[in-house]
Design a protein around this motif. Structure first.
Motif, mmCIF file in Angstrom:
data_model
loop_
_atom_site.group_PDB
_atom_site.id
_atom_site.type_symbol
_atom_site.label_atom_id
_atom_site.label_comp_id
_atom_site.label_asym_id
_atom_site.label_seq_id
_atom_site.Cartn_x
_atom_site.Cartn_y
_atom_site.Cartn_z
ATOM 1 N N GLN A 25 0.774 -1.158 0.164
ATOM 2 C CA GLN A 25 -0.004 0.027 -0.062
ATOM 3 C C GLN A 25 0.886 1.196 0.201
ATOM 4 N N VAL A 26 0.381 2.432 -0.650
ATOM 5 C CA VAL A 26 1.132 3.508 -0.735
ATOM 6 C C VAL A 26 0.815 4.593 0.906
ATOM 7 N N CYS A 27 1.589 4.869 1.296
ATOM 8 C CA CYS A 27 1.425 5.619 2.470
ATOM 9 C C CYS A 27 2.062 7.037 2.607
ATOM 10 N N VAL A 28 2.326 7.681 1.338
ATOM 11 C CA VAL A 28 2.624 8.849 1.062
ATOM 12 C C VAL A 28 1.801 9.665 -0.170
ATOM 13 N N ARG A 29 1.442 10.755 0.138
ATOM 14 C CA ARG A 29 0.876 11.631 -1.043
ATOM 15 C C ARG A 29 1.328 12.938 -0.972
ATOM 16 N N LEU A 30 0.946 13.708 -2.254
ATOM 17 C CA LEU A 30 1.473 15.054 -2.348
ATOM 18 C C LEU A 30 0.254 16.023 -1.979
ATOM 19 N N VAL A 31 0.526 17.296 -1.634
ATOM 20 C CA VAL A 31 -0.665 18.242 -1.644
ATOM 21 C C VAL A 31 -0.414 18.829 -2.800
ATOM 22 N N PRO A 32 -1.633 18.823 -3.616
ATOM 23 C CA PRO A 32 -1.436 19.658 -5.032
ATOM 24 C C PRO A 32 -0.987 21.045 -4.908
ATOM 25 N N ILE A 39 2.703 11.905 5.030
ATOM 26 C CA ILE A 39 3.250 10.584 5.042
ATOM 27 C C ILE A 39 2.207 10.073 6.292
ATOM 28 N N GLY A 40 1.740 8.968 6.011
ATOM 29 C CA GLY A 40 0.844 8.198 7.240
ATOM 30 C C GLY A 40 -0.410 9.193 7.251
ATOM 31 N N LYS A 41 -0.959 9.149 8.280
ATOM 32 C CA LYS A 41 -2.435 9.899 8.372
ATOM 33 C C LYS A 41 -2.209 11.416 8.366
ATOM 34 N N ASP A 42 -1.078 11.941 9.159
ATOM 35 C CA ASP A 42 -0.840 13.297 9.474
ATOM 36 C C ASP A 42 0.373 13.870 9.490
ATOM 37 N N HIS A 43 1.428 13.443 9.053
ATOM 38 C CA HIS A 43 2.617 14.015 9.140
ATOM 39 C C HIS A 43 2.969 14.775 8.068
ATOM 40 N N VAL A 44 2.890 16.076 8.156
ATOM 41 C CA VAL A 44 2.883 16.880 6.828
ATOM 42 C C VAL A 44 4.354 17.746 6.973
ATOM 43 N N SER A 317 10.569 5.857 -0.830
ATOM 44 C CA SER A 317 9.595 4.848 -1.291
ATOM 45 C C SER A 317 8.374 4.917 -0.781
ATOM 46 N N PRO A 318 7.215 4.985 -1.656
ATOM 47 C CA PRO A 318 5.930 4.918 -1.059
ATOM 48 C C PRO A 318 5.301 3.995 -0.476
ATOM 49 N N SER A 319 6.018 2.936 -0.370
ATOM 50 C CA SER A 319 5.293 1.598 0.260
ATOM 51 C C SER A 319 4.920 1.946 1.786
ATOM 52 N N SER A 320 3.914 1.397 2.278
ATOM 53 C CA SER A 320 3.777 1.470 3.818
ATOM 54 C C SER A 320 4.792 0.563 4.419
ATOM 55 N N LEU A 321 5.427 -0.295 3.705
ATOM 56 C CA LEU A 321 6.382 -1.072 4.315
ATOM 57 C C LEU A 321 7.772 -0.352 4.865
ATOM 58 N N ASP A 322 7.839 0.696 3.972
ATOM 59 C CA ASP A 322 8.917 1.724 4.328
ATOM 60 C C ASP A 322 8.665 2.915 5.234
ATOM 61 N N PHE A 323 7.443 2.802 5.638
ATOM 62 C CA PHE A 323 6.975 4.058 6.503
ATOM 63 C C PHE A 323 8.122 4.762 7.385
ATOM 64 N N ASP A 324 8.581 3.815 8.042
ATOM 65 C CA ASP A 324 9.623 4.143 9.468
ATOM 66 C C ASP A 324 10.860 5.012 8.526
ATOM 67 N N GLU A 325 11.289 4.318 7.646
ATOM 68 C CA GLU A 325 12.513 4.835 6.794
ATOM 69 C C GLU A 325 12.091 6.216 6.225
ATOM 70 N N SER A 326 11.045 6.274 5.601
ATOM 71 C CA SER A 326 10.771 7.346 4.820
ATOM 72 C C SER A 326 10.223 8.441 5.653
ATOM 73 N N LEU A 327 9.700 8.154 6.992
ATOM 74 C CA LEU A 327 9.539 9.357 8.166
ATOM 75 C C LEU A 327 10.645 9.898 8.265
ATOM 76 N N ASN A 328 11.595 8.829 8.752
ATOM 77 C CA ASN A 328 13.167 9.411 9.143
ATOM 78 C C ASN A 328 13.771 10.270 8.137
ATOM 79 N N SER A 329 13.628 9.670 6.785
ATOM 80 C CA SER A 329 14.263 10.372 5.761
ATOM 81 C C SER A 329 13.440 11.958 5.411
ATOM 82 N N LEU A 330 12.456 11.878 5.665
ATOM 83 C CA LEU A 330 11.681 13.232 5.810
ATOM 84 C C LEU A 330 12.139 14.049 6.915
ATOM 85 N N LYS A 331 12.274 13.526 8.321
ATOM 86 C CA LYS A 331 12.639 14.536 9.105
ATOM 87 C C LYS A 331 14.205 15.117 8.987
#
Ligand code: ADP
Ligand code: MG
Length: 337
Positions: A25-32, A39-44, A317-331
């Motif tokens: 599943q995809v856990c990342v989206r862009l705000v147009p 990322i996830g529900k509410d990390h902007v 990566s957009p995959s929800s399996l990579d959520f933790d790493e993606s969140l870290n990268s965004l931080k």
């Protein structure tokens, strides 16, 4: 207003076919139209540039890199980094590998920049350009010359000359006349990157690769005859950096030698994060910039901050399996802003 020394871009790659096959599943989206990413529900997060799964190589180049190439030709140093976990799209984006096999549309940043540089040179006949390339790898805090594997680690030294330019003493620099020559050096450097290493991906995900194009320009003699003031030659360089994978140790469960390796790699990424974050500090005139903490920041010292232009592209990566790493990268990227 003063220019921000480091611009930060985020690029989300599409799901890969094997991920689609396994129903990721995809856990990342862009705000147009907002340069924001959720990322996830509410990390902007908000960045200078945000590229989604349909972004093209051309778009990334035109938006992020073209301005750096222009400033290179104007005499300023430039650096682009690709940051992110292994498999997030760093090498694809930087375009340092598989150059011969990708289609024109899929070519990444390096071949596009090279092409544009030589185009610029061909349009400025009144200037004599000298173009040189070098290709260095940092593995476990040791330098390797990818253009000359005979050079031992001990022969390579990072020094700062009297003008504040960083130089790597002992590193091979090849003078080149055309884009094809650069591409072929890049290819042989890539081949060298993997020799003496057991697993190709293992190694490249743990090392930083720095491909550098240096240019020196001076007015041609003929042109100078017709003008009064003789100009000094102008030197500048562009670093293309494919960083080691940012994934943390815990997840891969490394122990022993591997563990030490991960720590050393992370110390480079950590040092880089600290430098970039200090550069972005509004009070930075009084802030100590910790360049000396790692090889990567020492090498890039004259090309980060000051008059240099820097773009960090954080790959996700957009995959929800990579959520933790993606969140870290965004931080990490967020700290760099
Ligand atoms: P990294 O260098 O960060 O480990 P890669 O660049 O090797 O990651 O990318 C992993 C895989 O994803 C590769 O197969 C690559 O072709 C693919 N990929 C990465 N980014 C994109 C993208 N923007 N569009 C299409 N495929 C991509
Ligand atoms: Mg890679």
């Amino acid at each position: 207003m003063e220019e921000i020394p480091v611009k930060v871009a985020v690029r989300v790659r599409p799901l890969l076919s094997k991920e689609i096959l396994h129903n990721h599943q995809v856990c990342v989206r862009l705000v147009p139209n907002a340069k924001q990413i959720i990322i996830g529900k509410d990390h902007v997060f908000t960045f200078d540039f945000v590229f989604g799964k349909n972004s093209t190589q051309e778009e990334v180049y035109a938006v992020c890199i073209k301005p750096l190439l222009v400033s290179l030709t104007e005499g300023y140093n430039a650096t682009v980094f690709a940051y992110g976990q292994t498999g997030s799209g760093k090498t694809y984006t930087i375009g340092g590998d598989h150059i011969a096999s990708v289609t024109m549309d899929e070519r990444g940043i390096i071949p596009r920049a090279i092409q544009e540089l030589f185009h610029h040179i061909s349009e400025h006949r009144n200037i004599n350009f000298c173009v040189r390339v070098s290709y260095i790898e940092i593995y476990k805090e040791e330098l390797r010359d990818l253009l000359d594997l005979e050079t031992s680690v001990k022969e390579l030294h990072i020094r700062e000359d009297e003008k504040g330019n960083t130089v790597i003493i002992g590193a091979k620099e090849f003078q080149v006349e055309c884009a094809d020559e650069v591409i072929s050096l890049l290819g042989s450097g890539n081949a060298a990157r993997h020799t003496g290493t057991t697993q190709k991906n293992e190694h490249s995900s743990r090392s930083h690769a720095i491909f550098t194009i240096s240019i020196c320009q001076k007015q041609s003699a003929e042109y100078q005859k017709n003008t009064d003031a003789a100009q000094d030659p102008i030197a500048s360089k562009f670093h293309f950096v494919d960083l080691a994978g940012s994934e943390r140790v815990a997840k891969t469960g490394n122990t022993g030698e591997r563990f030490k390796e991960s720590i050393q790699i992370n110390s480079g990424l950590l040092a880089l994060g600290n430098v970039i974050s200090a550069l972005g500090d509004p009070k930075r005139k009084n802030v100590h910039i910790p360049y000396r903490d790692a090889k990567i920041t020492r090498i890039l010292k004259d090309s980060l901050g000051g008059n240099a232009k820097t773009v960090m592209i954080t790959c996700i990566s957009p995959s929800s399996l990579d959520f933790d790493e993606s969140l870290n990268s965004l931080k990490y990227a967020n700290r760099a802003k």
